[in-house]
Design an enzyme around this catalytic site. Structure first.
Site, PDB file in Angstrom:
ATOM      1  N   GLN A 190       0.840  -1.193   0.000  1.00  0.00           N
ATOM      2  CA  GLN A 190       0.000   0.000   0.000  1.00  0.00           C
ATOM      3  C   GLN A 190       0.876   1.245   0.000  1.00  0.00           C
ATOM      4  O   GLN A 190       1.704   1.452   0.897  1.00  0.00           O
ATOM      5  CB  GLN A 190      -0.918   0.046   1.222  1.00  0.00           C
ATOM      6  N   TYR A 192      -5.477  11.305   4.175  1.00  0.00           N
ATOM      7  CA  TYR A 192      -4.100  11.456   3.731  1.00  0.00           C
ATOM      8  C   TYR A 192      -4.088  12.143   2.370  1.00  0.00           C
ATOM      9  O   TYR A 192      -5.114  12.592   1.872  1.00  0.00           O
ATOM     10  CB  TYR A 192      -3.398  10.103   3.739  1.00  0.00           C
ATOM     11  N   GLY A 212      -9.240  -6.200   9.302  1.00  0.00           N
ATOM     12  CA  GLY A 212      -8.076  -5.540   9.856  1.00  0.00           C
ATOM     13  C   GLY A 212      -7.757  -6.011  11.257  1.00  0.00           C
ATOM     14  O   GLY A 212      -6.875  -6.836  11.474  1.00  0.00           O
TER      15      GLY A 212
END
Length: 357
Positions: free
Chosen positions: A79, A155, A310
């Site tokens: 990623q 982000y 996750g």
């Protein structure tokens, strides 16, 4: 396995043996491992001990990990991540300083005293896109199976999408088309290295992080256009993230994000369960507070192609095997050990969770 920033690349941004153990443990049963957010340039973060992928030193260290992931039968995507937060001003779409919010720092034991810096507006976004392309090239040197563009959680790519953080008046800001341009051009750069079937993208339309989060109608308009344009690029997958109230910080006494049903809103753009033959080549992945039973139901109903977990992967390195064999899942997790910090044992809460007996 979702991308999970764990901050164990000590003492630098170069992956180490703790990272090696962690990924290999989970690759033995995961269908696809997505790495933690991996920095494309050093100036992209103040996050301690996050891994990088901008140099041959990084590529060689990751190669040791990817080789062993493949040896145990796993697949792994890197990623690609860029943040605007740092000790000194760093690039951002506009000079908009994030205020942050209450809740996230305390939950994970993070120190919020450093605050947020004022970003310097990016003069030429194509220069940052070139950094993404370089990182994609390094990821190929490192032996990854593909790359995922981090386009979520406030982000850099998400900051371009959101008009609260993107105040530009050039071709990179203003209209929906212009605000989506940075993410789309970055994807094209990654595709030029990997081809479309080895590039994925993660997005969180609900926002909340780092002061992103537009009103609902503007959010739907922006992400509908964004997804429609991404589908034209025929990328491997789009990973949608559900709204998670526990991860949504508060500002001025109110949650910052824009809650809505992301699967119901955007899923039909990617996958039409009433006409599977008309589905796009791009796969639809869903992430966020799912359990295995919910995931199986969504897949069986052809609403998604795959589910992304996750937190469950943190405490269950053999998660897929446990689910297949009906074994109990470990839910005893210490949030204060999710992230590693200088001076702490990197194994604790990271590679010391056992497989099911």
């Amino acid at each position: 396995m979702a991308s999970l920033t764990r901050s164990r690349s000590v003492p630098t941004t170069i992956p180490n043996h703790a990272n090696f153990e962690y990924y290999v443990q989970r690759a033995r049963s995961a269908g696809l491992v997505m790495t933690e957010g991996t920095l494309i340039v050093h100036q992209g973060t103040n996050w301690p001990n996050a891994a990088g992928i901008w140099s041959m030193d990084h590529a060689r260290a990751w190669k040791r990990i990817t080789d062993e992931v493949h040896n145990v039968g796993g697949k792994i995507f890197c990623q690609l991540w860029h943040k605007k937060l740092a000790e000194k001003p760093v690039p951002g779409p506009s000079a908009v300083q994030a205020r942050g919010g209450e809740g996230l720092f305390e939950r994970f034991g993070l120190d919020k005293s450093a605050g947020y810096s004022m970003p310097e507006p990016i003069e030429d976004p194509m220069a940052i896109i070139a950094d993404y392309k370089n990182a994609a090239l390094m990821a190929k040197e490192a032996g990854f199976d593909g790359v995922e563009l981090h386009s979520a959680n406030g982000y850099l790519v998400h900051q371009f999408l959101d008009f609260n953080t993107n105040k530009r008046t050039d071709k990179w800001g203003g209209s929906v088309e212009n605000r989506c341009r940075f993410g789309l051009e970055t994807l094209k750069a990654l595709i030029s290295v990997w081809g479309p079937d080895r590039v994925g993208i993660k997005m969180n339309p609900c926002g909340g992080y780092d002061d992103v989060g537009m009103p609902l109608e503007e959010t739907k308009e922006t992400f509908t256009y964004y997804i429609e344009e991404i589908l034209k690029l025929k990328v491997a997958y789009i990973q949608l993230v559900n709204y998670l109230p526990q991860m949504d910080p508060e500002l001025d006494g109110k949650k910052r994000g824009t809650p809505h049903d992301v699967l119901k809103t955007y899923g039909p753009l990617v996958k039409d369960p009433s006409n599977p033959s008309a589905s796009n080549t791009t796969k639809l992945l869903l992430n966020g507070a799912l359990n295995p039973d919910q995931a199986n139901e969504l897949i069986s109903s052809q609403l998604i192609d795959a589910a992304v977990f996750g937190t469950l992967w943190i405490g269950n390195p053999d998660l897929q095997t446990r689910v297949e064999q009906g074994k109990e899942l470990n839910m005893q997790l210490d949030h204060k050990t999710f992230y590693g910090f200088p001076g702490n044992d990197p194994k604790v809460g990271y590679s010391d969770y056992p497989d099911a007996v």
